[in-house]
Write a protein that holds these residues in place. Structure first.
Motif, PDB file in Angstrom:
ATOM      1  N   SER A   1      -7.981-116.116 -31.963  1.00  0.00           N
ATOM      2  CA  SER A   1      -9.154-116.385 -31.126  1.00  0.00           C
ATOM      3  C   SER A   1      -8.966-115.802 -29.729  1.00  0.00           C
ATOM      4  O   SER A   1      -9.889-115.225 -29.149  1.00  0.00           O
ATOM      5  N   ALA A   2      -7.758-115.921 -29.172  1.00  0.00           N
ATOM      6  CA  ALA A   2      -7.490-115.358 -27.846  1.00  0.00           C
ATOM      7  C   ALA A   2      -7.496-113.835 -27.882  1.00  0.00           C
ATOM      8  O   ALA A   2      -7.977-113.179 -26.954  1.00  0.00           O
ATOM      9  N   ALA A   3      -6.974-113.262 -28.984  1.00  0.00           N
ATOM     10  CA  ALA A   3      -6.936-111.800 -29.106  1.00  0.00           C
ATOM     11  C   ALA A   3      -8.349-111.222 -29.176  1.00  0.00           C
ATOM     12  O   ALA A   3      -8.661-110.222 -28.503  1.00  0.00           O
ATOM     13  N   LEU A   4      -9.217-111.821 -29.974  1.00  0.00           N
ATOM     14  CA  LEU A   4     -10.595-111.345 -30.078  1.00  0.00           C
ATOM     15  C   LEU A   4     -11.313-111.470 -28.744  1.00  0.00           C
ATOM     16  O   LEU A   4     -12.106-110.593 -28.355  1.00  0.00           O
ATOM     17  N   TYR A   5     -11.017-112.539 -28.043  1.00  0.00           N
ATOM     18  CA  TYR A   5     -11.618-112.776 -26.726  1.00  0.00           C
ATOM     19  C   TYR A   5     -11.249-111.658 -25.761  1.00  0.00           C
ATOM     20  O   TYR A   5     -12.103-111.098 -25.071  1.00  0.00           O
ATOM     21  N   MET A   6      -9.969-111.293 -25.722  1.00  0.00           N
ATOM     22  CA  MET A   6      -9.506-110.258 -24.809  1.00  0.00           C
ATOM     23  C   MET A   6      -9.908-108.856 -25.270  1.00  0.00           C
ATOM     24  O   MET A   6     -10.192-107.982 -24.443  1.00  0.00           O
ATOM     25  N   PHE A   7      -9.932-108.629 -26.578  1.00  0.00           N
ATOM     26  CA  PHE A   7     -10.367-107.329 -27.078  1.00  0.00           C
ATOM     27  C   PHE A   7     -11.823-107.055 -26.694  1.00  0.00           C
ATOM     28  O   PHE A   7     -12.203-105.911 -26.424  1.00  0.00           O
TER      29      PHE A   7
END
Length: 208
Positions: free
Chosen positions: A120-126
């Motif tokens: 979830s954090a990775a998708l947010y930052m991507f």
């Protein structure tokens, strides 16, 4: 012809402002009141509110980031006078990605305290990396041979802004990768980027 093009940039900025406003409004749906069953006293209400801390973090980062994106979008249009179809499509792509922020915010808020927090954090930052990438492309296109800039354009900080957008893309991508190891570090990087992007100046002599 110049008047027509200038009016088109005004229409684009006005339409974009509306999209930014709607996206910020949608973020408020992340702030939900605890259910009556979960809060039957002052103490239980305070505890229930505390347990919603992921919502507050996700809301704050997303609100401030959208605001800074809007601010830099406004600053960009203060040095841009003309437009064309290609630039309008780039602007549309930017708004498309910005409109996804409420979804990724909800994803982060719901899963940051679960075993799925890394994704979830990775998708947010991507997503923020993608938005920074589109801003980088828009700026490169508008400033190439002073294509869309107001004249005279010699005082526009073309190279420094280009570098800043590139740094943003790299940093957000780094934060997305780091999310799989240290998701809370990536969130901290997101907060630092809000401060960094708020300092961008598009013109040497004027604050815009």
């Amino acid at each position: 012809m110049a008047d027509f093009q200038e009016s088109e940039t005004l229409r684009m900025e006005t339409f974009s402002d509306g999209v930014f406003a709607i996206d910020i409004t949608l973020l408020t749906f992340q702030l939900k009141t605890p259910s009556l069953r979960a809060a039957t006293s002052n103490q239980s209400l305070a505890l229930a509110l505390f347990h919603q801390w992921p919502n507050y973090i996700a809301y704050f980062i997303s609100f401030t980031t959208i605001f800074i994106i809007w601010l830099n979008h406004h600053r960009m249009y203060n040095v841009i006078q003309r437009s064309d179809v290609r630039f309008m499509f780039y602007n549309g792509l930017l708004l498309l990605l910005v409109s996804i922020i409420p979804f990724t915010t909800s994803l982060l808020a719901d899963y940051i305290n679960t075993p799925a927090h890394s994704l979830s954090a990775a998708l947010y930052m991507f997503l923020f990396a993608g938005i920074s990438g589109v801003l980088f492309v828009m700026w490169n296109y508008a400033t190439a041979n002073y294509r869309l800039l107001k004249r005279p354009a010699g005082d526009v900080r073309i190279q420094s802004i280009r570098t800043s957008h590139l740094v943003s893309v790299i940093t957000y991508t780094f934060a997305a990768v780091v999310s799989f190891l240290l998701p809370f570090l990536s969130i901290l990087v997101g907060l630092v980027m809000v401060v960094y992007l708020s300092q961008l100046k598009y013109h040497r002599n004027k604050v815009v």
